[in-house]
Scaffold this motif. Structure first.
Motif, PDB file in Angstrom:
ATOM      1  N   LYS A  31       0.796  -1.244   0.083  1.00  0.00           N
ATOM      2  CA  LYS A  31      -0.048  -0.111  -0.009  1.00  0.00           C
ATOM      3  C   LYS A  31       0.712   1.390  -0.040  1.00  0.00           C
ATOM      4  O   LYS A  31       0.347   2.364  -0.680  1.00  0.00           O
ATOM      5  CB  LYS A  31      -1.159   0.087   1.200  1.00  0.00           C
ATOM      6  CG  LYS A  31      -1.733   1.264   1.554  1.00  0.00           C
ATOM      7  CD  LYS A  31      -2.814   0.958   2.556  1.00  0.00           C
ATOM      8  CE  LYS A  31      -3.748   2.348   2.589  1.00  0.00           C
ATOM      9  NZ  LYS A  31      -4.557   2.324   3.723  1.00  0.00           N
ATOM     10  N   VAL A  32       1.989   1.250   0.819  1.00  0.00           N
ATOM     11  CA  VAL A  32       2.827   2.320   0.888  1.00  0.00           C
ATOM     12  C   VAL A  32       3.558   2.686  -0.355  1.00  0.00           C
ATOM     13  O   VAL A  32       3.743   3.927  -0.690  1.00  0.00           O
ATOM     14  CB  VAL A  32       3.891   2.186   2.004  1.00  0.00           C
ATOM     15  CG1 VAL A  32       4.846   3.179   1.782  1.00  0.00           C
ATOM     16  CG2 VAL A  32       3.211   2.397   3.266  1.00  0.00           C
ATOM     17  N   ILE A  33       3.766   1.576  -0.946  1.00  0.00           N
ATOM     18  CA  ILE A  33       4.392   1.859  -2.474  1.00  0.00           C
ATOM     19  C   ILE A  33       3.302   2.293  -3.435  1.00  0.00           C
ATOM     20  O   ILE A  33       3.700   3.082  -4.296  1.00  0.00           O
ATOM     21  CB  ILE A  33       4.975   0.550  -2.978  1.00  0.00           C
ATOM     22  CG1 ILE A  33       6.290   0.078  -1.827  1.00  0.00           C
ATOM     23  CG2 ILE A  33       5.676   0.691  -4.415  1.00  0.00           C
ATOM     24  CD1 ILE A  33       6.716  -1.434  -2.356  1.00  0.00           C
ATOM     25  N   THR A  34       2.236   1.629  -3.361  1.00  0.00           N
ATOM     26  CA  THR A  34       1.261   1.853  -4.579  1.00  0.00           C
ATOM     27  C   THR A  34       0.505   3.580  -4.167  1.00  0.00           C
ATOM     28  O   THR A  34       0.293   4.284  -5.269  1.00  0.00           O
ATOM     29  CB  THR A  34      -0.084   1.098  -4.046  1.00  0.00           C
ATOM     30  OG1 THR A  34       0.356  -0.167  -4.358  1.00  0.00           O
ATOM     31  CG2 THR A  34      -1.204   1.415  -5.386  1.00  0.00           C
ATOM     32  N   THR A  35       0.828   3.900  -3.033  1.00  0.00           N
ATOM     33  CA  THR A  35       0.250   5.397  -2.754  1.00  0.00           C
ATOM     34  C   THR A  35       1.283   6.440  -3.046  1.00  0.00           C
ATOM     35  O   THR A  35       1.283   7.889  -2.820  1.00  0.00           O
ATOM     36  CB  THR A  35      -0.334   5.607  -1.167  1.00  0.00           C
ATOM     37  OG1 THR A  35       0.521   5.028  -0.366  1.00  0.00           O
ATOM     38  CG2 THR A  35      -1.586   4.690  -1.246  1.00  0.00           C
ATOM     39  N   GLY A  36       2.551   5.953  -3.072  1.00  0.00           N
ATOM     40  CA  GLY A  36       3.785   6.925  -3.614  1.00  0.00           C
ATOM     41  C   GLY A  36       4.564   7.222  -2.216  1.00  0.00           C
ATOM     42  O   GLY A  36       5.516   8.126  -2.490  1.00  0.00           O
ATOM     43  N   ARG A  37       4.225   6.929  -1.132  1.00  0.00           N
ATOM     44  CA  ARG A  37       4.743   7.473  -0.066  1.00  0.00           C
ATOM     45  C   ARG A  37       6.038   6.959   0.204  1.00  0.00           C
ATOM     46  O   ARG A  37       7.211   7.454   0.612  1.00  0.00           O
ATOM     47  CB  ARG A  37       4.233   6.903   1.305  1.00  0.00           C
ATOM     48  CG  ARG A  37       2.527   7.548   1.231  1.00  0.00           C
ATOM     49  CD  ARG A  37       2.218   7.354   2.755  1.00  0.00           C
ATOM     50  NE  ARG A  37       2.660   7.963   3.814  1.00  0.00           N
ATOM     51  CZ  ARG A  37       2.368   8.039   5.166  1.00  0.00           C
ATOM     52  NH1 ARG A  37       1.845   6.812   5.603  1.00  0.00           N
ATOM     53  NH2 ARG A  37       2.781   8.893   5.930  1.00  0.00           N
ATOM     54  N   LEU A  38       6.588   5.846  -0.520  1.00  0.00           N
ATOM     55  CA  LEU A  38       7.836   5.393  -0.645  1.00  0.00           C
ATOM     56  C   LEU A  38       8.076   4.444  -1.885  1.00  0.00           C
ATOM     57  O   LEU A  38       7.172   4.064  -2.711  1.00  0.00           O
ATOM     58  CB  LEU A  38       8.255   4.268   0.499  1.00  0.00           C
ATOM     59  CG  LEU A  38       8.329   4.518   1.817  1.00  0.00           C
ATOM     60  CD1 LEU A  38       8.886   3.423   3.025  1.00  0.00           C
ATOM     61  CD2 LEU A  38       9.576   5.536   2.029  1.00  0.00           C
ATOM     62  N   VAL A  39       9.300   4.482  -2.384  1.00  0.00           N
ATOM     63  CA  VAL A  39       9.659   4.025  -3.466  1.00  0.00           C
ATOM     64  C   VAL A  39      10.783   3.140  -3.293  1.00  0.00           C
ATOM     65  O   VAL A  39      11.984   3.464  -2.776  1.00  0.00           O
ATOM     66  CB  VAL A  39      10.113   5.204  -4.743  1.00  0.00           C
ATOM     67  CG1 VAL A  39      10.728   4.316  -5.976  1.00  0.00           C
ATOM     68  CG2 VAL A  39       9.257   6.165  -5.120  1.00  0.00           C
ATOM     69  N   MET A  40      10.635   1.801  -3.602  1.00  0.00           N
ATOM     70  CA  MET A  40      11.753   0.990  -3.408  1.00  0.00           C
ATOM     71  C   MET A  40      11.310  -0.670  -4.042  1.00  0.00           C
ATOM     72  O   MET A  40      10.187  -0.800  -4.454  1.00  0.00           O
ATOM     73  CB  MET A  40      11.638   0.621  -1.730  1.00  0.00           C
ATOM     74  CG  MET A  40      10.477  -0.292  -1.345  1.00  0.00           C
ATOM     75  SD  MET A  40      10.331  -0.366   0.550  1.00  0.00           S
ATOM     76  CE  MET A  40       8.545  -1.038   0.856  1.00  0.00           C
TER      77      MET A  40
END
Length: 326
Positions: A31-40
């Protein structure tokens, strides 16, 4: 296999605590990746939560774990703190490697989490080295190397099993066979019907187990750990499971059998264990709901801790890389 080493109710509940944490953490990561809060880069382990949760029920903090880039579930089950984990995958200075390792190179020696490798198959020779050190020092620690089914075709697999067998090293080789090595189905790349059968070539025990069954997974892991700690040498465990998502986040998984995937997700092992706990009177719905709420709260806090942690300075590029001149 001895029936008397099966998990009691409290142990099963502990396995669920771990598995519920791993499930929630994977869902939050995506979810954090999908929403753009983190890129990894991210390698989902969803569907494989029971294996390390049952394994770690019999390991101590001093025992060694060497895992792979799809190994965050292994590390959390072994006790890596959420704050340290999230700060590292966010590339921040408060992470386990000061933000320089990221999700593929986590480590936390305080809990015996020694190395996360990005090279397929390399967990096994490293675990052998740790096991040899334990054998020489007599500290009674065991080492566990986890790896995927694809790594069983790497030369390091065969070399490591042979060395561990000859020297009777206190090591467990744990293959989490999720039926897909990267983008390739198991049967298209591996000649052996069962990876566990390869143990016979090195005169060590080889056991195939349903890795999604917490009782059987606990028994097999416990027996291997006890055997290693008693000086009886290594065991190869092939824990059968299924990864719910593609090789890496963003992979469309078009190579996966759709019916097989749907059936595996329908038989999700984490809610299945949840139902077992309630049906057998080990825990109530209210108790489990509270455990899950606490987990979500702890992940919330860890994500915010990570995002508030500063990025590393440029000088960190050479810090902890070179030794000081004498």
């Amino acid at each position: 296999m001895a029936d008397n080493i099966g998990p009691d109710g409290e142990t099963l509940l502990g396995i669920y605590r771990r598995a519920a944490l791993l499930k929630a953490n994977d869902e939050r990561s995506r979810k954090v990746i999908t929403t753009g809060r983190l890129v990894m880069p991210y390698y989902s382990y969803r569907g494989q939560e029971i294996i390390p949760s049952a394994l770690c029920a019999s390991l101590t903090d001093d025992d060694y774990l060497v895992t792979i880039y799809r190994g965050i579930h292994d590390m959390l089950a072994k006790g890596m703190p959420l704050n340290d984990l999230w700060a590292e995958i966010a590339g921040r200075v408060d992470g386990t490697c000061k933000g320089k390792g990221g999700p593929m190179h986590l480590t936390y020696p305080k809990k015996g989490i020694m190395v996360t490798t990005g090279i397929v198959g390399s967990s096994m020779p490293i675990a052998n080295g740790l096991a040899w050190g334990s054998q020489l020092s007599g500290n009674n620690r065991v080492a566990v190397a986890t790896f995927g089914d694809g790594a069983s075709n790497i030369g390091a697999f065969h070399e490591s099993l042979n060395m561990a067998a000859v020297w009777k090293l206190p090591v467990i080789f744990l293959c989490q066979n999720n039926l897909y090595g990267e983008h390739t189905a198991y049967e298209k790349a591996t000649s052996a019907k069962q990876i566990a059968d390869r143990a016979a070539g090195y005169s060590i025990p080889g056991v195939r187990v349903d890795g999604n069954d917490p009782v059987e997974m606990y028994r097999v892991a416990r027996e291997a750990i006890d055997r290693a700690r008693a000086g009886e040498g290594p065991t190869l465990i092939e824990a059968m499971t299924f990864r719910f998502h593609g090789h890496v986040f963003g992979d469309a998984d078009g190579y996966m059998d759709k019916a097989q995937k749907a059936a595996a997700m329908e038989a999700d092992p984490v809610p299945r264990l949840r139902r077992k706990l309630i049906d057998e009177g080990i825990a109530t719905e209210e108790q489990l709901a509270q455990i899950e709420a606490d987990i979500e709260e702890s992940i919330d806090a860890a994500v915010e801790f990570a995002l508030a942690s500063p990025l590393p300075e440029l000088s960190e590029l050479t810090t902890d890389v070179y030794g000081e001149a004498a």
